[in-house]
Scaffold this motif. Structure first.
Motif, PDB file in Angstrom:
ATOM      1  N   SER A 278      78.978  56.564  -6.357  1.00 22.33           N
ATOM      2  CA  SER A 278      78.958  56.596  -7.983  1.00 22.33           C
ATOM      3  C   SER A 278      79.936  57.391  -8.878  1.00 22.33           C
ATOM      4  O   SER A 278      79.550  57.530 -10.225  1.00 22.33           O
ATOM      5  CB  SER A 278      77.648  58.048  -7.923  1.00 22.33           C
TER       6      SER A 278
ATOM      7  N   GLN B 177      82.413  57.334 -11.042  1.00 21.17           N
ATOM      8  CA  GLN B 177      83.332  56.636 -12.030  1.00 21.17           C
ATOM      9  C   GLN B 177      84.994  57.152 -11.382  1.00 21.17           C
ATOM     10  O   GLN B 177      85.553  58.381 -11.635  1.00 21.17           O
ATOM     11  CB  GLN B 177      82.929  56.807 -13.668  1.00 21.17           C
TER      12      GLN B 177
ATOM     13  N   LYS C  11      74.247  55.244 -11.310  1.00 18.65           N
ATOM     14  CA  LYS C  11      75.326  54.988 -10.641  1.00 18.65           C
ATOM     15  C   LYS C  11      74.052  55.230  -9.395  1.00 18.65           C
ATOM     16  O   LYS C  11      74.065  54.727  -7.910  1.00 18.65           O
ATOM     17  CB  LYS C  11      76.798  55.051 -10.612  1.00 18.65           C
TER      18      LYS C  11
ATOM     19  N   GLU D  10      72.751  53.155  -6.141  1.00 24.99           N
ATOM     20  CA  GLU D  10      73.038  52.872  -4.454  1.00 24.99           C
ATOM     21  C   GLU D  10      71.812  53.499  -3.940  1.00 24.99           C
ATOM     22  O   GLU D  10      71.589  53.413  -2.988  1.00 24.99           O
ATOM     23  CB  GLU D  10      73.909  54.864  -4.961  1.00 24.99           C
TER      24      GLU D  10
END
Length: 155
Positions: free
Chosen positions: A29, A31, A138, A142
């Motif tokens: 997750s 970045q 994210k 996930e």
């Protein structure tokens, strides 16, 4: 620099609580994450590429997760260095039930030095808010992926 951010997960709080601290979920997750590993209970070392405005650098970070006794809040502490400066910060994350979803409130403080500090508070805050939005989106993706695979395996 102080930031307050809210995000609503389309998942129940107990599911979000279980997975939001998972090493695999976090690694996938973050970045720009180049590496992410737990070195001791609740302590992680990471390398991540940071892009904020015109600034881009590879940072080495130590991330500490301090879990509160209640299953609804925890603190992240981050310290890191890159070629363009250093960052130190903490974030308190609170989760609560909201009609079958999990409402997260994040209150963060960060201090930056070097070229990062020269970028200006408005650029940093804008970059930080966008990064938080992307991160939590994210995380949710996930978690849903993990749940899908567990369901597929019949667990």
């Amino acid at each position: 620099m102080k930031i307050e951010y809210d995000y609503t997960f389309g998942l129940p709080r107990n599911i979000v609580w279980k997975y939001i601290k998972d090493e695999k979920v976090l690694r996938n997750s973050i970045q720009g994450c180049k590496s992410f590993r737990e070195t001791s209970k609740g302590v992680y070392h990471s390398e991540m590429e940071i892009k904020i405005g015109p600034i881009q650098d590879l940072f080495t970070l130590e991330i500490r997760l301090d879990e509160n006794k209640s299953a609804s809040s925890f603190r992240l502490q981050v310290r890191g260095k890159g070629n363009v400066g250093e960052i130190a910060g903490k974030a308190d994350l609170y989760l609560k039930d909201q009609q079958g979803t999990a409402k997260l409130n994040c209150k963060a403080e960060a201090e930056v030095t070097g070229a990062l500090a020269l970028a200006g508070q408005r650029v940093l805050e804008g970059g930080a808010n966008q990064s938080l939005e992307t991160f939590f989106q994210k995380v949710e993706k996930e978690i849903k992926r993990s749940l899908y695979y567990l369901k597929k395996k019949g667990r």
